[in-house]
Design an enzyme around this catalytic site. Structure first.
Site, PDB file in Angstrom:
ATOM      1  N   SER A 247       2.027  -1.584 -10.299  1.00 19.10           N
ATOM      2  CA  SER A 247       1.623  -2.513  -9.242  1.00 19.10           C
ATOM      3  C   SER A 247       0.190  -2.172  -8.887  1.00 19.10           C
ATOM      4  CB  SER A 247       2.547  -2.326  -8.032  1.00 19.10           C
ATOM      5  OG  SER A 247       1.895  -2.798  -6.885  1.00 19.10           O
TER       6      SER A 247
ATOM      7  N   HIS B 139       3.353  -5.484 -12.302  1.00 20.47           N
ATOM      8  CA  HIS B 139       4.116  -5.936 -11.140  1.00 20.47           C
ATOM      9  C   HIS B 139       3.085  -6.371 -10.104  1.00 20.47           C
ATOM     10  CE1 HIS B 139       7.413  -5.716  -8.119  1.00 20.47           C
ATOM     11  NE2 HIS B 139       6.424  -5.386  -7.316  1.00 20.47           N
TER      12      HIS B 139
ATOM     13  N   ASP C  90       2.124  -7.895  -6.576  1.00 20.13           N
ATOM     14  CA  ASP C  90       2.656  -8.087  -5.230  1.00 20.13           C
ATOM     15  C   ASP C  90       1.857  -9.141  -4.475  1.00 20.13           C
ATOM     16  OD1 ASP C  90       4.732  -6.055  -5.095  1.00 20.13           O
ATOM     17  OD2 ASP C  90       3.107  -4.588  -5.269  1.00 20.13           O
TER      18      ASP C  90
ATOM     19  N   MET D 118       1.535 -11.023  -1.042  1.00 19.92           N
ATOM     20  CA  MET D 118       1.957 -10.928   0.366  1.00 19.92           C
ATOM     21  C   MET D 118       1.191 -11.972   1.164  1.00 19.92           C
ATOM     22  SD  MET D 118       1.920  -6.805   0.806  1.00 19.92           S
ATOM     23  CE  MET D 118       2.560  -5.707  -0.462  1.00 19.92           C
TER      24      MET D 118
ATOM     25  N   HIS E 245       5.910 -10.575  -7.663  1.00 24.86           N
ATOM     26  CA  HIS E 245       6.823 -10.254  -6.566  1.00 24.86           C
ATOM     27  C   HIS E 245       6.286 -10.939  -5.320  1.00 24.86           C
ATOM     28  CE1 HIS E 245       8.469  -6.891  -3.719  1.00 24.86           C
ATOM     29  NE2 HIS E 245       9.090  -8.044  -3.550  1.00 24.86           N
TER      30      HIS E 245
ATOM     31  N   MET F  85       6.239 -11.795  -1.693  1.00 25.32           N
ATOM     32  CA  MET F  85       6.688 -11.435  -0.342  1.00 25.32           C
ATOM     33  C   MET F  85       6.076 -12.483   0.577  1.00 25.32           C
ATOM     34  SD  MET F  85       6.141  -7.412  -0.968  1.00 25.32           S
ATOM     35  CE  MET F  85       5.246  -7.791  -2.457  1.00 25.32           C
TER      36      MET F  85
ATOM     37  N   MET G  84      14.794  -3.497  -3.790  1.00 24.16           N
ATOM     38  CA  MET G  84      13.693  -2.806  -3.111  1.00 24.16           C
ATOM     39  C   MET G  84      14.159  -1.416  -2.677  1.00 24.16           C
ATOM     40  SD  MET G  84      11.204  -4.837  -3.344  1.00 24.16           S
ATOM     41  CE  MET G  84      10.048  -3.781  -2.450  1.00 24.16           C
TER      42      MET G  84
ATOM     43  N   PHE H 132       3.822  -2.446   1.892  1.00 25.67           N
ATOM     44  CA  PHE H 132       2.782  -1.439   1.643  1.00 25.67           C
ATOM     45  C   PHE H 132       3.184  -0.532   0.493  1.00 25.67           C
ATOM     46  CE2 PHE H 132       2.780  -2.720   6.019  1.00 25.67           C
ATOM     47  CZ  PHE H 132       1.438  -3.022   6.237  1.00 25.67           C
TER      48      PHE H 132
ATOM     49  N   ASP I 249      11.802  -1.279  -7.067  1.00 24.71           N
ATOM     50  CA  ASP I 249      10.403  -1.295  -6.633  1.00 24.71           C
ATOM     51  C   ASP I 249      10.247  -0.556  -5.313  1.00 24.71           C
ATOM     52  OD1 ASP I 249       7.733  -2.090  -6.214  1.00 24.71           O
ATOM     53  OD2 ASP I 249       8.312  -4.038  -5.391  1.00 24.71           O
TER      54      ASP I 249
HETATM   55  C1  DX5 Z   1       5.816  -2.876  -1.578  1.00 25.10           C
HETATM   56  C2  DX5 Z   1       5.502  -3.483  -2.914  1.00 25.10           C
HETATM   57  C3  DX5 Z   1       5.620  -2.475  -4.005  1.00 25.10           C
HETATM   58  C4  DX5 Z   1       4.553  -1.416  -3.887  1.00 25.10           C
HETATM   59  C5  DX5 Z   1       4.970  -0.179  -4.583  1.00 25.10           C
HETATM   60  O1  DX5 Z   1       5.757  -3.858  -0.623  1.00 25.10           O
HETATM   61  O2  DX5 Z   1       6.394  -4.529  -3.197  1.00 25.10           O
HETATM   62  O3  DX5 Z   1       5.551  -3.108  -5.263  1.00 25.10           O
HETATM   63  O4  DX5 Z   1       3.355  -1.851  -4.472  1.00 25.10           O
HETATM   64  O5  DX5 Z   1       4.101   0.843  -4.218  1.00 25.10           O
HETATM   65  P1  DX5 Z   1       4.553   2.372  -4.364  1.00 25.10           P
HETATM   66  O6  DX5 Z   1       4.960   2.569  -5.792  1.00 25.10           O
HETATM   67  O7  DX5 Z   1       3.354   3.130  -3.957  1.00 25.10           O
HETATM   68  O8  DX5 Z   1       5.709   2.527  -3.425  1.00 25.10           O
HETATM   69 ZN    ZN Z   2       6.515  -5.150  -5.285  1.00 24.85          ZN
END
Ligand code: DX5
Ligand code: ZN
Length: 218
Positions: free
Chosen positions: A6, A30, A32, A34, A63, A65, A136, A142, A174
């Site tokens: 990610s 991956h 993310d 948001m 992913h 969010m 998750m 974060f 994840d």
């Molecule tokens: C969290 C994200 C994850 C995150 C993982 O909201 O969906 O994908 O980037 O980060 P680490 O591996 O640092 O937990």
């Molecule tokens: Zn993610």
């Protein structure tokens, strides 16, 4: 175990170079997304995903969010093999089927993500329509958070798919994944992980990925 870095905790001002360095060593990315509404943070948008697509051929696991995943189906450039994962908590039960169907008919692989506190039964009726399921192991928003062990859900989902007589989607996890927990995650049946800190911490991403691969076999 498939490793999908990610990029959110990579060196953002050097992303092109980072991707070039790790590309041969990763199974995909991956990504993310948001919206500062479903989660209190903002990351990539369509222009970034399109730009990244021009420098790598690896699959993307997007992913989302976001509150309104349906709106994103047509916004994002994709290649065949990319997946569109949104949160079961983001859409009313009655609307989930439509989003899965529309994303799939646009060509995406599709799936649902479940927050740590969400029970696997929430996705039961959709299992047959999913290519991937994303468990998750942190509350989303974060990178760098501590791992919450949700691997019991992997076993529960497999049992549920047996009971419903539907094929299991690819099981993904994840959040907070690192060398010390990836082995037990793999043993629980997880086939693909998203990982940010464990890949981009320190100064050697390729070594970090190799270490994760070795730890996954333990
Ligand atoms: C969290 C994200 C994850 C995150 C993982 O909201 O969906 O994908 O980037 O980060 P680490 O591996 O640092 O937990
Ligand atoms: Zn993610």
């Amino acid at each position: 175990m498939k490793i999908f870095p990610s990029l959110i905790s990579a060196n953002l001002l050097q992303l092109g170079a980072v991707v070039q360095t790790i590309d041969d060593h990763v199974d995909g990315y991956h990504l993310d997304i948001m919206d500062d509404h479903f989660v209190p943070n903002l990351t990539w948008g369509p222009a970034f995903i399109a730009a990244l697509r021009r420098i790598t051929k690896k699959p993307f696991q997007i992913h989302l969010m976001v509150d309104n995943p349906a709106a994103w189906i047509s916004r994002l450039a994709f290649n065949s093999g990319d997946s569109f994962i949104f949160h079961v908590e983001a859409v009313a039960d009655s609307g989930i089927h439509t989003v899965l169907r529309d994303a799939r008919s646009a060509g995406w692989r599709v799936g649902l993500a479940l927050n740590p506190g969400t029970q696997v039964e929430r996705v039961g009726q959709h299992l047959a329509s999913m290519d991937e399921v994303l468990l998750m192991s942190v509350n989303p928003g974060f990178s760098g958070q501590s791992f919450i062990d949700t691997s019991a859900k992997a076993t529960q989902l497999t049992a549920l798919s047996g009971k419903l007589n539907v094929k299991m989607p690819v099981m993904c996890m994840d959040g907070g994944i690192n060398e010390s927990n990836i082995g037990s995650i793999a043993n629980a049946g997880v086939e693909l992980v998203g990982a940010a800190s464990a890949v981009f911490g320190g100064n050697n991403e390729v070594e970090n990925i190799k270490k994760l691969r070795i730890a996954a076999t333990r």
